[in-house]
Structure formats: C-alpha cells, structure tokens
Design a protein around this motif. Structure first.
Motif, PDB file in Angstrom:
ATOM      1  N   ALA A 112      27.406  11.610  10.675  1.00 35.46           N
ATOM      2  CA  ALA A 112      26.816  12.110  11.719  1.00 35.46           C
ATOM      3  C   ALA A 112      28.151  12.085  12.925  1.00 35.46           C
ATOM      4  N   GLU A 113      28.039  13.002  13.674  1.00 39.35           N
ATOM      5  CA  GLU A 113      28.982  13.174  14.933  1.00 39.35           C
ATOM      6  C   GLU A 113      28.619  12.392  16.104  1.00 39.35           C
ATOM      7  N   VAL A 114      27.291  12.450  16.391  1.00 35.07           N
ATOM      8  CA  VAL A 114      26.703  12.129  17.723  1.00 35.07           C
ATOM      9  C   VAL A 114      25.363  11.085  17.458  1.00 35.07           C
ATOM     10  N   VAL A 115      25.532   9.965  18.080  1.00 32.24           N
ATOM     11  CA  VAL A 115      24.269   8.970  18.060  1.00 32.24           C
ATOM     12  C   VAL A 115      23.760   8.806  19.323  1.00 32.24           C
ATOM     13  N   PRO A 116      22.650   9.391  19.604  1.00 32.03           N
ATOM     14  CA  PRO A 116      21.721   9.238  20.612  1.00 32.03           C
ATOM     15  C   PRO A 116      21.172   7.854  20.949  1.00 32.03           C
ATOM     16  N   LYS A 126      12.517  10.575  24.053  1.00 33.91           N
ATOM     17  CA  LYS A 126      12.381  11.777  24.543  1.00 33.91           C
ATOM     18  C   LYS A 126      13.748  12.671  24.636  1.00 33.91           C
ATOM     19  N   ASN A 127      15.008  12.003  24.873  1.00 35.21           N
ATOM     20  CA  ASN A 127      16.168  12.575  24.434  1.00 35.21           C
ATOM     21  C   ASN A 127      16.336  13.310  23.163  1.00 35.21           C
ATOM     22  N   TRP A 128      15.701  12.475  22.100  1.00 38.94           N
ATOM     23  CA  TRP A 128      15.961  13.080  20.868  1.00 38.94           C
ATOM     24  C   TRP A 128      15.267  14.223  20.769  1.00 38.94           C
ATOM     25  N   VAL A 129      14.008  14.286  21.215  1.00 39.72           N
ATOM     26  CA  VAL A 129      13.152  15.704  21.119  1.00 39.72           C
ATOM     27  C   VAL A 129      14.023  16.967  21.924  1.00 39.72           C
ATOM     28  N   TYR A 130      14.590  16.638  23.174  1.00 40.47           N
ATOM     29  CA  TYR A 130      15.643  17.566  23.657  1.00 40.47           C
ATOM     30  C   TYR A 130      16.673  17.983  22.826  1.00 40.47           C
ATOM     31  N   LEU A 131      17.378  16.927  22.290  1.00 44.31           N
ATOM     32  CA  LEU A 131      18.481  17.396  21.379  1.00 44.31           C
ATOM     33  C   LEU A 131      18.330  17.915  20.078  1.00 44.31           C
ATOM     34  N   THR A 132      17.006  18.096  19.554  1.00 44.48           N
ATOM     35  CA  THR A 132      16.532  18.697  18.424  1.00 44.48           C
ATOM     36  C   THR A 132      16.865  20.399  18.727  1.00 44.48           C
ATOM     37  N   GLU A 133      17.128  20.757  19.890  1.00 48.93           N
ATOM     38  CA  GLU A 133      17.425  22.116  20.327  1.00 48.93           C
ATOM     39  C   GLU A 133      18.992  22.560  19.936  1.00 48.93           C
ATOM     40  N   ARG A 134      19.643  21.633  19.942  1.00 51.98           N
ATOM     41  CA  ARG A 134      21.071  21.845  19.841  1.00 51.98           C
ATOM     42  C   ARG A 134      21.902  21.384  18.719  1.00 51.98           C
ATOM     43  N   TYR A 135      21.086  20.428  17.735  1.00 50.39           N
ATOM     44  CA  TYR A 135      21.851  19.594  16.934  1.00 50.39           C
ATOM     45  C   TYR A 135      20.998  19.590  15.502  1.00 50.39           C
ATOM     46  N   ASN A 187      27.677  26.269  11.918  1.00 56.56           N
ATOM     47  CA  ASN A 187      26.957  25.028  11.512  1.00 56.56           C
ATOM     48  C   ASN A 187      26.849  24.158  12.662  1.00 56.56           C
ATOM     49  N   LYS A 188      25.618  23.399  12.723  1.00 55.13           N
ATOM     50  CA  LYS A 188      25.359  22.807  14.166  1.00 55.13           C
ATOM     51  C   LYS A 188      25.702  21.308  13.793  1.00 55.13           C
ATOM     52  N   LYS A 189      26.408  20.846  14.858  1.00 55.05           N
ATOM     53  CA  LYS A 189      26.712  19.266  14.539  1.00 55.05           C
ATOM     54  C   LYS A 189      25.474  18.519  14.228  1.00 55.05           C
ATOM     55  N   ARG A 190      25.864  17.524  13.452  1.00 57.14           N
ATOM     56  CA  ARG A 190      24.553  16.575  13.054  1.00 57.14           C
ATOM     57  C   ARG A 190      24.696  15.475  13.781  1.00 57.14           C
ATOM     58  N   ILE A 191      23.205  14.856  14.384  1.00 60.37           N
ATOM     59  CA  ILE A 191      23.121  13.728  15.013  1.00 60.37           C
ATOM     60  C   ILE A 191      22.190  12.972  14.151  1.00 60.37           C
ATOM     61  N   LEU A 192      22.102  11.480  14.436  1.00 61.53           N
ATOM     62  CA  LEU A 192      21.435  10.685  13.778  1.00 61.53           C
ATOM     63  C   LEU A 192      20.858   9.577  14.599  1.00 61.53           C
ATOM     64  N   SER A 193      19.724   9.125  14.436  1.00 66.31           N
ATOM     65  CA  SER A 193      19.431   7.804  15.248  1.00 66.31           C
ATOM     66  C   SER A 193      18.112   7.237  14.657  1.00 66.31           C
ATOM     67  N   THR A 216       8.636  16.834  15.484  1.00 67.86           N
ATOM     68  CA  THR A 216       8.006  17.511  14.129  1.00 67.86           C
ATOM     69  C   THR A 216       8.793  17.874  13.158  1.00 67.86           C
ATOM     70  N   PRO A 217       8.403  17.850  11.777  1.00 65.18           N
ATOM     71  CA  PRO A 217       9.170  18.307  10.900  1.00 65.18           C
ATOM     72  C   PRO A 217       9.755  19.750  10.764  1.00 65.18           C
ATOM     73  N   GLU A 218       9.360  20.556  11.775  1.00 68.73           N
ATOM     74  CA  GLU A 218       9.881  22.017  12.256  1.00 68.73           C
ATOM     75  C   GLU A 218      11.293  21.693  12.900  1.00 68.73           C
ATOM     76  N   ARG A 219      11.125  20.628  13.738  1.00 69.92           N
ATOM     77  CA  ARG A 219      12.262  20.318  14.485  1.00 69.92           C
ATOM     78  C   ARG A 219      13.392  19.399  14.068  1.00 69.92           C
ATOM     79  N   CYS A 220      13.121  18.606  13.237  1.00 71.22           N
ATOM     80  CA  CYS A 220      13.970  17.645  12.970  1.00 71.22           C
ATOM     81  C   CYS A 220      13.814  17.100  11.321  1.00 71.22           C
TER      82      CYS A 220
END
Ligand code: AQP
Length: 326
Positions: free
Chosen positions: A141-145, A26-35, A2-8, A73-77
């Motif tokens: 959520a474990e991480v908050v960008p 911009k950072n949120w978009v990047y983080l969608t690949e890992r979380y 399971n991926k860690k969950r982030i929220l912002s 986009t809804p595909e990413r997050c």
C-alpha cells in the motif's frame, strides 16, 4: 491506469466512536472514489489487551457492520479481518528480525498502553507496530489514512520498508500517511484522546438521547467560565468535532458568535447535535438492519479476505525468495 492502493484498519474493541469516525472512517469513505481501498478489522492487534474470547467474534461482526453502514460497502472497497489472511503474521516475523528493540520502546502508544495495562504488558504490545508495518506492506500500500495518533507507527513502517529494501533488494514502497481534516479528537473530558478503552467517547451507534446527554455535559473551551465570557473555538474540542459535521458557512458563524459571546456553549452543542444526528441517523438505521444479518456481514469479510489472500501469497513468495528462504 491502475489506482494507487491504500490500506487502513480499526480494532474491534467495543463500538467505533466519533473519534474513529471523523479521524478515519469518514475519510476512508471519501477516499474510495480515488484509490483501490483495503480496510480491515485489526482482530490480531486487539488481542494485545485483555478480552473475552466468547464475545470476540461478535465484536468483529459489530465493527464490520458499523463500517459497512458508514459507507464502506463491498462495491466501494475490500473489507476483511486481519486474522483471515495468514500473510500478516508471516511477514511480521520477518520484520521482527529487522527491527531494533529501541525503535519499539520509543513508541508513544506502547508507553501509554503499558501504563494503562500494567497487569498485562505482553510482547505483542511492544511488537504491535511491526504487525502494523506488515499489514501495510503485505499489500504494498502506498497511502495509509489514519488519525494523528498513528503517524509514529507509519514512520516505523517507512523505516521497515527501507531496511528490508537495503538488506534484500528493492521490494516495498515507503507508504505515506494521510490525515483527515480532524485527525485528533479529544474525549468528552477534553483531556485525553477520545478512546474506547478510556470510556470518554460518543459511540457512532449510541442512541440519540445518549449522544445528546454526552454532548450536553462534554467539556468545551476551558477558558470560558461564564456564558457571557468570549470563547475561543480554536481551543474547543467540540468546535473541532463541529468541523467534521457542519457546513463551512455555519462554522464561520459559530466561530464569530462564540468569540463575541453571542451564543453560549449549549446553543453551539445543539447545532452540533442536530448536524451530527443528520449524518449518523442513516448510518444507525443501516447498522440496525445489518444487525439482523450477521451471515451477510461475515460473507463480506470472507470475500474481502479471498481477494487479499491472492495479493498476499504473491508478495510473500517474492519476500521469501529475496530473504533466501526459497
Ligand atoms: N480520538 C481520535 N481522533 C482521531 N482519530 C482517531 N482514531 C482513533 N481515535 C481517534 C483513528 O481511528 C482509526 C482506528 O482506530 P483504532 O480503533 O484502531 O485505534 P485506537 O487508536 O486504538 O482506537 P481507540 O478508541 O483509542 O481504541 P483503544 O481504546 O482500544 O486503544 C485509526 O486510524 C486511529 O488513528
């Protein structure tokens, strides 16, 4: 695994600006690949300042289409509006009863906003960080960008999780904040934080000619008086913005040429403008396309809220049991 969950989240006040973009989005978009990413429009938070009810929904839709156009986009997050999931305010009440008043009165944002809105210092302005703690912990959520301005609130969220766990038993993780490479962008005046309410910003959707005009007249390294005086990129807000839009080798060149006065501020600004527009032009085109499809944007928010509601209902059931309400 399971991926860690982030929220912002982001407030739907006005059009999102470059500070929001490079400090957060911009950072949120990047983080969608890992979380496993949940991002929301903070429509309840934004009610703490004066607003026009007849225009509010449009502001929510505009913020949502800007985020989608930026790549969320809804595909990413999962993208949703805070007020569509009632668990946020349910949990906030329980956290209200665990939070010492002194903790809230110490918050820098409360002090700043109380100064800015003297005619409307409402209780929501004070309890804002409690709702924010509920936003985050409702989904465990474990991480908050976030940008740097929000770190103090995330610290309060960590204390809130600890207080709940101590009183009612282990339930919530203590979330960590994650800063982007440019966590604090100043406004065009080079003084205060770039902020919608201070009107010192470049909007993500501003037309190119407006962006150039704002950049051209923006404050730079204030120690540099004449073009031939060497500048100090480390003191320059525009160089900080450059870091988010320009490639590392160009940044090194600019820093060297600025220090030796080989280039003046206007040349530096032109390069920034070109790199900024290269990134913003496709975002602006996608946002313009979505402007014609408000129903599609609302559908994305509704689907997002549907997913969040399932998580929220389960967590609230656990919270109510532990707090002795069930
Ligand atoms: N100037 C900034 N530099 C870096 N990051 C920033 N953020 C905001 N301003 C800057 C980050 O953007 C995310 C969403 O912000 P928000 O709209 O929820 O919060 P805000 O700080 O209230 O934004 P404004 O523009 O300052 O709004 P007003 O004027 O309405 O108060 C957050 O992660 C924030 O850190």
């Amino acid at each position: 695994m399971n991926k860690k969950r982030i929220l912002s989240g982001i407030q739907p006040t006005g059009i999102a600006h470059i500070g929001n973009y490079v400090g957060a989005i911009k950072n949120w978009v990047y983080l969608t690949e890992r979380y496993d990413c949940l991002f929301f429009i903070a429509d309840l938070h934004a009610m703490t300042i004066e607003y026009e009810p007849a225009e509010y929904l449009q502001g929510i839709i505009n913020t949502a289409r800007t985020l989608i156009a930026c790549g969320l986009t809804p595909e990413r997050c999962t993208l949703f509006a805070q007020s569509h999931v009632p668990g946020h305010t349910d949990l906030a009440w329980i956290f209200n009863c665990l939070t010492p008043l002194g903790d809230l009165e110490r918050m820098t944002q409360f002090k700043d906003k109380s100064d800015q809105h003297r005619e409307n210092i409402n209780a929501g302005l004070l309890t804002y960080p409690i709702l924010q703690a509920a936003d985050i912990l409702l989904y465990k959520a474990e991480v908050v960008p976030v940008g740097e301005d929000q770190v103090q609130h995330i610290e309060l969220t960590r204390r809130t999780a600890r207080r709940f766990n101590n009183r009612y038993g282990e339930t919530f993780p203590e979330p960590k904040w994650e800063l982007s490479v440019t966590p604090r962008i100043l406004g065009l005046d080079g003084q205060a934080k770039m902020s919608k309410s201070l009107n010192n910003y470049i909007g993500i959707l501003d037309p190119p000619e407006i962006i150039w005009e704002k950049l051209r007249t923006a404050a730079t390294d204030t120690q540099r008086v004449r073009k031939k005086d060497p500048g100090d990129p480390d003191l320059c807000n525009l160089f900080t913005i450059h870091k988010a839009f320009s490639a590392p080798d160009l940044l090194l060149d600019i820093a060297r040429q600025c220090k030796s006065a080989e280039i003046g501020c206007i040349e530096c600004k032109k390069m920034l403008y070109e790199n900024m527009m290269q990134e913003l032009a496709p975002i602006q085109a996608r946002a313009a396309d979505l402007e014609k499809k408000p129903d599609e944007v609302m559908a994305v928010l509704k689907t997002g809220a549907g997913r969040c509601e399932k998580i929220a209902v389960a967590v609230m059931e656990e919270v109510r049991k532990k707090a002795g309400l069930r």
